[in-house]
Each structure stands twice: as structure tokens, then as C-alpha cells.
Enzyme design. Structure first.
Site, PDB file in Angstrom:
ATOM      1  N   ARG A 162       0.822  -1.228   0.000  1.00 58.60           N
ATOM      2  CA  ARG A 162       0.000   0.000   0.000  1.00 58.60           C
ATOM      3  C   ARG A 162       0.853   1.273   0.000  1.00 58.60           C
ATOM      4  NH1 ARG A 162      -3.215  -3.591  -0.636  1.00 58.60           N
ATOM      5  NH2 ARG A 162      -5.332  -3.687   0.202  1.00 58.60           N
ATOM      6  N   SER A 237     -10.754  -0.353   2.672  1.00 61.01           N
ATOM      7  CA  SER A 237     -10.048  -0.379   3.965  1.00 61.01           C
ATOM      8  C   SER A 237      -9.671   1.047   4.353  1.00 61.01           C
ATOM      9  CB  SER A 237      -8.761  -1.194   3.864  1.00 61.01           C
ATOM     10  OG  SER A 237      -9.032  -2.486   3.432  1.00 61.01           O
ATOM     11  N   GLU A 333      -5.162   4.293   5.506  1.00 64.46           N
ATOM     12  CA  GLU A 333      -4.932   4.000   4.092  1.00 64.46           C
ATOM     13  C   GLU A 333      -5.538   5.126   3.238  1.00 64.46           C
ATOM     14  OE1 GLU A 333      -5.567  -0.169   2.606  1.00 64.46           O
ATOM     15  OE2 GLU A 333      -6.573   0.863   0.980  1.00 64.46           O
TER      16      GLU A 333
HETATM   17  N1  EPU Z   1     -10.651  -9.877  10.309  1.00 63.11           N
HETATM   18  C1  EPU Z   1     -11.445  -9.875  11.433  1.00 63.11           C
HETATM   19  N2  EPU Z   1     -12.537  -9.052  11.441  1.00 63.11           N
HETATM   20  C2  EPU Z   1     -12.874  -8.265  10.408  1.00 63.11           C
HETATM   21  C3  EPU Z   1     -12.062  -8.263   9.253  1.00 63.11           C
HETATM   22  C4  EPU Z   1     -10.938  -9.082   9.226  1.00 63.11           C
HETATM   23  O1  EPU Z   1     -11.187 -10.576  12.408  1.00 63.11           O
HETATM   24  O2  EPU Z   1     -13.892  -7.557  10.512  1.00 63.11           O
HETATM   25  C5  EPU Z   1      -9.458 -10.760  10.274  1.00 63.11           C
HETATM   26  C6  EPU Z   1      -9.766 -12.228  10.116  1.00 63.11           C
HETATM   27  O3  EPU Z   1      -8.793 -12.936  10.836  1.00 63.11           O
HETATM   28  C7  EPU Z   1      -9.575 -12.468   8.636  1.00 63.11           C
HETATM   29  C8  EPU Z   1      -8.410 -11.546   8.339  1.00 63.11           C
HETATM   30  O4  EPU Z   1      -8.642 -10.422   9.183  1.00 63.11           O
HETATM   31  O5  EPU Z   1      -9.250 -13.799   8.351  1.00 63.11           O
HETATM   32  C9  EPU Z   1      -8.286 -11.120   6.892  1.00 63.11           C
HETATM   33  O6  EPU Z   1      -9.490 -10.498   6.468  1.00 63.11           O
HETATM   34  P1  EPU Z   1      -9.729 -10.145   4.923  1.00 63.11           P
HETATM   35  O7  EPU Z   1      -9.483 -11.351   4.076  1.00 63.11           O
HETATM   36  O8  EPU Z   1     -11.062  -9.494   4.811  1.00 63.11           O
HETATM   37  O9  EPU Z   1      -8.555  -9.153   4.586  1.00 63.11           O
HETATM   38  P2  EPU Z   1      -8.003  -7.843   5.317  1.00 63.11           P
HETATM   39  O10 EPU Z   1      -6.603  -8.107   5.748  1.00 63.11           O
HETATM   40  O11 EPU Z   1      -8.957  -7.378   6.351  1.00 63.11           O
HETATM   41  C10 EPU Z   1      -6.914  -6.900   3.149  1.00 63.11           C
HETATM   42  C11 EPU Z   1      -6.935  -5.628   2.337  1.00 63.11           C
HETATM   43  C12 EPU Z   1      -8.197  -5.553   1.490  1.00 63.11           C
HETATM   44  C13 EPU Z   1      -8.237  -6.748   0.574  1.00 63.11           C
HETATM   45  C14 EPU Z   1      -8.189  -8.036   1.433  1.00 63.11           C
HETATM   46  C15 EPU Z   1      -8.063  -9.265   0.566  1.00 63.11           C
HETATM   47  C16 EPU Z   1      -5.650  -4.029   3.599  1.00 63.11           C
HETATM   48  C17 EPU Z   1      -5.654  -2.800   4.435  1.00 63.11           C
HETATM   49  N3  EPU Z   1      -6.839  -4.483   3.208  1.00 63.11           N
HETATM   50  O12 EPU Z   1      -7.986  -6.821   4.084  1.00 63.11           O
HETATM   51  O13 EPU Z   1      -8.091  -4.380   0.675  1.00 63.11           O
HETATM   52  O14 EPU Z   1      -9.411  -6.751  -0.217  1.00 63.11           O
HETATM   53  O15 EPU Z   1      -7.016  -8.013   2.275  1.00 63.11           O
HETATM   54  O16 EPU Z   1      -6.791  -9.323  -0.005  1.00 63.11           O
HETATM   55  O17 EPU Z   1      -4.564  -4.558   3.310  1.00 63.11           O
HETATM   56  C18 EPU Z   1      -8.621  -2.080   0.430  1.00 63.11           C
HETATM   57  O18 EPU Z   1      -7.409  -1.872   0.414  1.00 63.11           O
HETATM   58  O19 EPU Z   1      -9.459  -1.162   0.319  1.00 63.11           O
HETATM   59  C19 EPU Z   1      -9.106  -3.454   0.620  1.00 63.11           C
HETATM   60  C20 EPU Z   1     -10.404  -3.755   0.740  1.00 63.11           C
END
Ligand code: EPU
Length: 337
Positions: A162, A237, A333
């Protein structure tokens, strides 16, 4: 090209915040862009792309230049790969769909990311195991003051999670005009390393997925977790996933044994900010017309005509609570304007 006054920016930012631009102009070519950048009557300008990564907290009292440059061009193609150049004002997801129609692979995991092409290198968009840098060749950018066009190679963009040179040393100095990507023409490199994709493909009963199948899986996952900005205003995000030291992580594990993590290097570990925010009880919390999304705690939402300032204050409350409980600094972000 017409310079308008007192224009609502509501339809130009995915958060749907209703602030006004004192002056507003849409430019469709590099010549038009240079022309308005030179207008002495408007000494200060604000460059607006797809408005997908910003939170507007006040009226913008300068000339807003909306980048509406469109074009998709196949630069070269051989049996295996294709080089495509795409202009800043193209909608990113429409471009992904164009690639799928042409059977060009490499960005199917990045399906349904809101915003325009020009923003994608600035924060090196990433999702479901793929980042823009994986297919990126170069971009052309216009220096706002000198108006010289410079080509930035992938190395010069200094991509990180990012992050890029356009968010660091060159912040606010260049306008991205177009990006050039190298995509696959056959023998696509299907990337289903992200657990949720494998699960979704299983549900879809797909055994050897095509790029279209991967895109469909990503779209289904995103639609189930992330609010559609056309229905509920948001910027994806709001925070980055923090990277902390292994020793900090081991200390946290004592009190929070279920804390998830992803390894990034020998010394550091990435923590899903969504987990931290959910653990603090913010997930799904609604404060009148804004709040934290109920299916993904990383996403702050505008239910209906919320003020950017209120959403910003909520983000500060989340940051300070995360700091107090986990001793972790959550970086934004989203750009606060
Ligand atoms: N989780 C929770 N609660 C939540 C959300 C997430 O506990 O409400 C934990 C869980 O353990 C879950 C893990 O976080 O297994 C990962 O969640 P998710 O797959 O939704 O991914 P993220 O790390 O929360 C990142 C990116 C997203 C992207 C997804 C998939 C960032 C800041 N965000 O989210 O990007 O779509 O991975 O690759 O790195 C964006 O940048 O706008 C965005 C949506």
C-alpha cells in the site's frame, strides 16, 4: 472544457460526502490538463481521480481538476504476453473486465476494486494475493510544476505494501497519466493462494479455474464482505494492516492468544487490523448516519449524508483505542482532505 463553480463533489468520491468544490473542471487530455494547470486565475489546484481513496472533511476552496483521460491501447503482443497501456481516468474494474474479455491474465484477483486506473500505482493496490506491482511495467506522470512528462519504471516507483514513491518523496508532485502493464496472453498464472478464493472455488465446484473463474470468486467474496460504494458510501479499507516486530507480537499473544498474523520477514509480522478493531467491539457499530461496516471492521461507512469530519473523528477514536489496548499504531490507508 468548462470551469464550473460551486459544484457538489458527492458523486466524485466513493464515500459520497457532500462537500463543494469552489471551482471544478473535467479534463479529457494531457493538453487540457496542462492548460488548466497554467491558469493563473486559479493559483491553487486539487487533482481528483476516481475519489476512491479519500475522505473529504471540508469544502475544497480551490480549482478541482477531475482527471477524465480515457484510452486502452495494446502496445505489443506475442504468444505468451501482452503489454497494455491504460489511461488514468479509466475505471479500474471496467479495465479488469476488458482484460477478461480479451483473455489477458494477471489482474483478475484485483476485480471490483473501486476507483480509477491513475490511483492504482499510488498505493500499489492489492487484494487476494496479488498487487499491482506484480504486473506493472511503468507509468507516465506529469510534473505539476515543470509540466514535464516522466516515465517511472517499476523500480523507480518503489512499491511496497500500500505504498509507493508517489505517497512518499513525490507526494503531490506528479499526476499519473497512464500505466503500462504486462499481462499473460496464455498460460495464465492462476493465483488462488488466498484461502478465501480456494474456498469460494470449491463452492463453485471449479477444479481447474480460469482467470474468469478467479475473477468471479473474488467478486463473490468482495460482494459478501465489502459494501458497494454506490449503495453505502465507503473507501474500502480505511486503515492499513499494521506491521509489528515479532517480539511485540509474542508479547501480545500472551493476552490475545487467538491474534491472527501473516509473516512478512524474519523480524516482522503483519496483523489484520480488522481483527483488532472487531476485538475492540467497533465492528457493526453505527453512530447515526455513519459507522463501522458490519461484515469488515476495516471499512468505515457513510450510511446517508454523513459529514467527513465525523467519520474522521471515528477513525481517530479507533486509532487511539488500538494504541491503548494493543500498543499498535494504525496508519490510515485513506487520504484525509
Ligand atoms: N478480520 C477480522 N474481522 C474483520 C475483518 C478481518 O477478524 O472484521 C481478520 C480475520 O482474521 C480475517 C483476516 O482479518 O481472516 C483477513 O481479512 P480479509 O481477508 O477481509 O482481509 P483484510 O486483511 O482485512 C486486506 C486488504 C483488502 C483486501 C483483502 C483481501 C488491507 C488494508 N486491506 O484486508 O483491501 O481486499 O485483504 O486481499 O490490506 C482495500 O485496500 O481497500 C481493501 C479492501
Amino acid at each position: 472544457m468548462e470551469i464550473l463553480s460551486n459544484i457538489s463533489l458527492k458523486q466524485y468520491n466513493t464515500f459520497g460526502i457532500d462537500v463543494k468544490a469552489k471551482h471544478f473542471v473535467s479534463v479529457k487530455s494531457v493538453e487540457e490538463l496542462k492548460f488548466v494547470l497554467n491558469l493563473e486565475a486559479f493559483p491553487e489546484k486539487f487533482i481528483l481521480g476516481g475519489g476512491s481513496n479519500m475522505l473529504l472533511t471540508k469544502d475544497v476552496d480551490v480549482l478541482v481538476i477531475h482527471l477524465d483521460l480515457k484510452n486502452i491501447e495494446i502496445i505489443s503482443k506475442n504468444e505468451d504476453t501482452v503489454i497494455v497501456k491504460v489511461a488514468t481516468g479509466e475505471n479500474w474494474h471496467d479495465f479488469v473486465l476488458w482484460c477478461l474479455e480479451h483473455n489477458f491474465g494477471g489482474i483478475e484477483n484485483l476485480s471490483l476494486i473501486p476507483g480509477n486506473v491513475g490511483a492504482t500505482p499510488i498505493q500499489n493496490i492489492g487484494a487476494y494475493g496479488v498487487e499491482l506491482k506484480d504486473v506493472f511495467v511503468s507509468c507516465e506522470a506529469l510534473h505539476i510544476n515543470t509540466q514535464k512528462v516522466r516515465i517511472f519504471t517499476k523500480e523507480e516507483c518503489k512499491f511496497e505494501y500500500r505504498n509507493s514513491i508517489f505517497k512518499q518523496d513525490l507526494k503531490g508532485k506528479y499526476v499519473i497519466l497512464n500505466i503500462t502493464l504486462e499481462l499473460t496472453n496464455k498460460n495464465h498464472k492462476i493465483n488462488t493462494s488466498y484461502g478465501a478464493i480456494t474456498e469460494e472455488l470449491k463452492k463453485m465446484k471449479v477444479e481447474s479455474p480460469s482467470i474468469q473463474d478467479v475473477s468471479n470468486a473474488v467478486i463473490t467474496i468482495r460482494e459478501s464482505k465489502l459494501p458497494n460504494p454506490k449503495v453505502i458510501g465507503n473507501s474500502g479499507s480505511f486503515f492499513k494492516n499494521p506491521i509489528i516486530s515479532k517480539s511485540h507480537f509474542n508479547t501480545l499473544k500472551i493476552n490475545f492468544p487467538e491474534l491472527p498474523s501473516y509473516s512478512v520477514s524474519e523480524e516482522n509480522i503483519k496483523i489484520p487490523a480488522g481483527w483488532l478493531i472487531e476485538h475492540l467491539g467497533f465492528k457493526g457499530k453505527r453512530f447515526g448516519n455513519y459507522g463501522v461496516h458490519n461484515k469488515q471492521a476495516l471499512v468505515l461507512v457513510n450510511y446517508d449524508d454523513a459529514k467527513g469530519e465525523d467519520i474522521f473523528k471515528l477513525s481517530q477514536l479507533i486509532q487511539s483505542t488500538v494504541k491503548r489496548i494493543f500498543d499498535i499504531n494504525l496508519e490510515l490507508e485513506v487520504n484525509i482532505i
